[in-house]
Enzyme design. Structure first.
Site, short mmCIF file in Angstrom:
data_model
loop_
_atom_site.label_atom_id
_atom_site.label_comp_id
_atom_site.label_asym_id
_atom_site.label_seq_id
_atom_site.Cartn_x
_atom_site.Cartn_y
_atom_site.Cartn_z
N SER A 39 -16.68 97.62 119.64
CA SER A 39 -15.66 97.62 120.57
C SER A 39 -15.86 96.89 122.07
O SER A 39 -15.10 95.93 122.47
CB SER A 39 -14.90 99.00 120.93
OG SER A 39 -15.89 99.56 121.71
N ARG A 91 -41.59 97.53 114.24
CA ARG A 91 -40.47 97.14 115.22
C ARG A 91 -40.73 95.67 115.64
O ARG A 91 -39.87 94.88 115.84
CB ARG A 91 -40.52 98.08 116.50
CG ARG A 91 -39.86 99.19 116.31
CD ARG A 91 -40.04 100.23 117.73
NE ARG A 91 -39.28 101.39 117.47
CZ ARG A 91 -38.08 101.30 117.56
NH1 ARG A 91 -37.36 100.43 117.70
NH2 ARG A 91 -37.56 102.58 117.42
N MET A 116 -27.99 99.63 119.28
CA MET A 116 -28.80 100.88 119.29
C MET A 116 -30.48 101.02 118.82
O MET A 116 -30.78 101.65 118.36
CB MET A 116 -28.13 102.01 118.43
CG MET A 116 -26.54 102.11 119.18
SD MET A 116 -26.32 102.21 120.83
CE MET A 116 -26.68 104.17 120.74
N ARG A 117 -31.00 99.77 119.12
CA ARG A 117 -32.41 99.70 118.95
C ARG A 117 -33.14 99.67 120.20
O ARG A 117 -32.80 98.94 121.01
CB ARG A 117 -32.74 98.41 117.96
CG ARG A 117 -32.17 98.50 116.53
CD ARG A 117 -32.79 99.39 115.75
NE ARG A 117 -34.26 98.98 115.41
CZ ARG A 117 -35.08 99.96 114.77
NH1 ARG A 117 -34.62 100.94 114.38
NH2 ARG A 117 -36.63 99.61 114.76
N LEU A 119 -35.99 97.79 122.05
CA LEU A 119 -36.77 96.38 121.66
C LEU A 119 -37.99 96.51 122.19
O LEU A 119 -38.32 97.32 123.25
CB LEU A 119 -35.62 95.22 122.44
CG LEU A 119 -34.20 95.27 121.84
CD1 LEU A 119 -33.52 94.41 122.56
CD2 LEU A 119 -34.41 94.61 120.50
N ASN A 133 -27.75 94.48 128.93
CA ASN A 133 -27.20 95.79 127.99
C ASN A 133 -26.06 96.50 128.96
O ASN A 133 -26.06 96.44 130.18
CB ASN A 133 -28.36 96.73 127.93
CG ASN A 133 -28.22 97.76 127.23
OD1 ASN A 133 -27.47 97.61 125.93
ND2 ASN A 133 -28.63 99.10 127.54
N HIS A 135 -24.95 100.59 129.18
CA HIS A 135 -25.30 101.72 128.69
C HIS A 135 -24.25 102.74 129.35
O HIS A 135 -23.82 102.67 130.60
CB HIS A 135 -26.84 102.21 129.80
CG HIS A 135 -27.09 103.64 129.26
ND1 HIS A 135 -27.88 103.92 128.16
CD2 HIS A 135 -27.41 104.51 130.15
CE1 HIS A 135 -28.36 105.02 128.22
NE2 HIS A 135 -27.72 105.58 129.33
N LEU A 170 -37.08 101.37 129.05
CA LEU A 170 -35.77 101.62 128.54
C LEU A 170 -34.71 101.96 129.35
O LEU A 170 -34.71 102.71 130.21
CB LEU A 170 -35.88 102.95 127.49
CG LEU A 170 -34.76 103.07 126.39
CD1 LEU A 170 -34.15 102.21 125.69
CD2 LEU A 170 -34.79 104.52 126.09
N ASP A 171 -33.36 101.51 129.46
CA ASP A 171 -32.25 101.71 130.29
C ASP A 171 -32.58 101.83 131.35
O ASP A 171 -32.31 102.54 132.45
CB ASP A 171 -31.77 103.21 129.67
CG ASP A 171 -31.01 103.22 128.34
OD1 ASP A 171 -31.17 104.24 127.74
OD2 ASP A 171 -30.74 102.09 127.85
#
Ligand code: GRF
EC number: 2.1.2.2
Length: 246
Positions: A39, A91, A116-117, A119, A133, A135, A170-171
């Site tokens: 979406s 990976r 949803m991987r 990296l 990204n 989040h 991450l994030d």
């Protein structure tokens, strides 16, 4: 250093997008990565087309062949690829294959939209400064998965989403824009997720416009600057998603 430097005036459309009137001479090349319904990807594609942004969605790529967003993109004539992570032993092998497909399009930006991987550092380094990204939390709060459950468990009264540059952590990474929603007393993770998603779509749409117009830069302190945009924060109000006005 600004990519695509141009001359700007600013206005405001009825659909809640900050619009610079620009003199432009190049097109910003975008590749969008998804894992499911997409979406956010749809909001990005519609924004580029509805506002005739100087941008091109070069391809939509998923790490699952069954990702619903792929068919939506195909139906709109977009190039699509499924690089199925299950087909790779490691990976690094998956990320290497994914990077090769992306590199064929030579994008200015790679947009993770419900991808949803996690990296690998090598992949992130390869697309350094071009990887973005979304989040579903107000980073640095609630990194990782199940952000809405985390928010409800902590009892926060405001929650939201963040669009940021991706780093090997991450994030994490320089924040481009954030959007907030109130938490309601009888919220479930699902109702809260639905409210946040409304803001995600507007937030990513505005960021894509800024990228396409060449307004976004990272300074030497790894802080984001968006030329001519004072507030990069958005609020869900009874009148819809609005940029915060001073
Ligand atoms: C969004 O909430 C996004 O922030 C998160 O996963 C969800 C995906 O939604 N990473 P969609 O596939 O873009 O609809």
């Amino acid at each position: 250093m600004l990519s695509h430097p141009r001359v700007y005036n600013f206005g405001w459309t009825s659909s809640g997008i900050i619009v610079p009137a620009v003199l432009s001479n190049s097109v910003c090349r975008l590749v969008v990565l998804i894992s499911g319904r997409g979406s956010n990807m749809q909001s990005i594609v519609n924004t580029v087309r509805d506002h005739s942004l100087p941008a091109e969605i070069c391809a939509v790529i998923a790490n699952k062949t069954e990702a619903g967003g792929l068919q939506w993109a195909r139906d709109r004539g977009l190039a699509t690829h499924a690089v199925a992570h299950r087909d790779y032993a490691t990976r690094v092998e998956f990320d290497t294959a994914l990077a090769a497909v992306i590199d064929d399009y030579q994008p200015d930006y790679v947009l993770l939209a419900g991808f949803m991987r996690v990296l690998t550092p090598g992949f992130v380094e390869h697309f350094n400064g071009r990887l973005i990204n979304i989040h579903p939390s107000l980073l640095p709060a609630f990194p990782g998965l199940h952000t809405h459950q985390q928010a409800l468990a902590m009892g926060v009264q405001w929650h939201g989403c963040t669009v940021h540059f991706v780093t090997p952590v991450l994030d994490h990474g320089p924040i481009i824009a954030q959007g907030i929603v109130p938490v309601i007393s009888d919220d479930t993770p699902e109702t809260l997720a639905g409210r946040v998603l409304q803001v995600e779509h507007k937030l990513y749409a505005n960021v894509v416009r800024w990228l396409a117009e060449g307004l976004v830069s990272l300074n030497s302190m790894q802080r984001v600057q968006v030329l001519g945009i004072a507030s990069r924060s958005f609020v869900l109000t009874p009148n819809g998603v609005q940029p915060y006005q001073r």
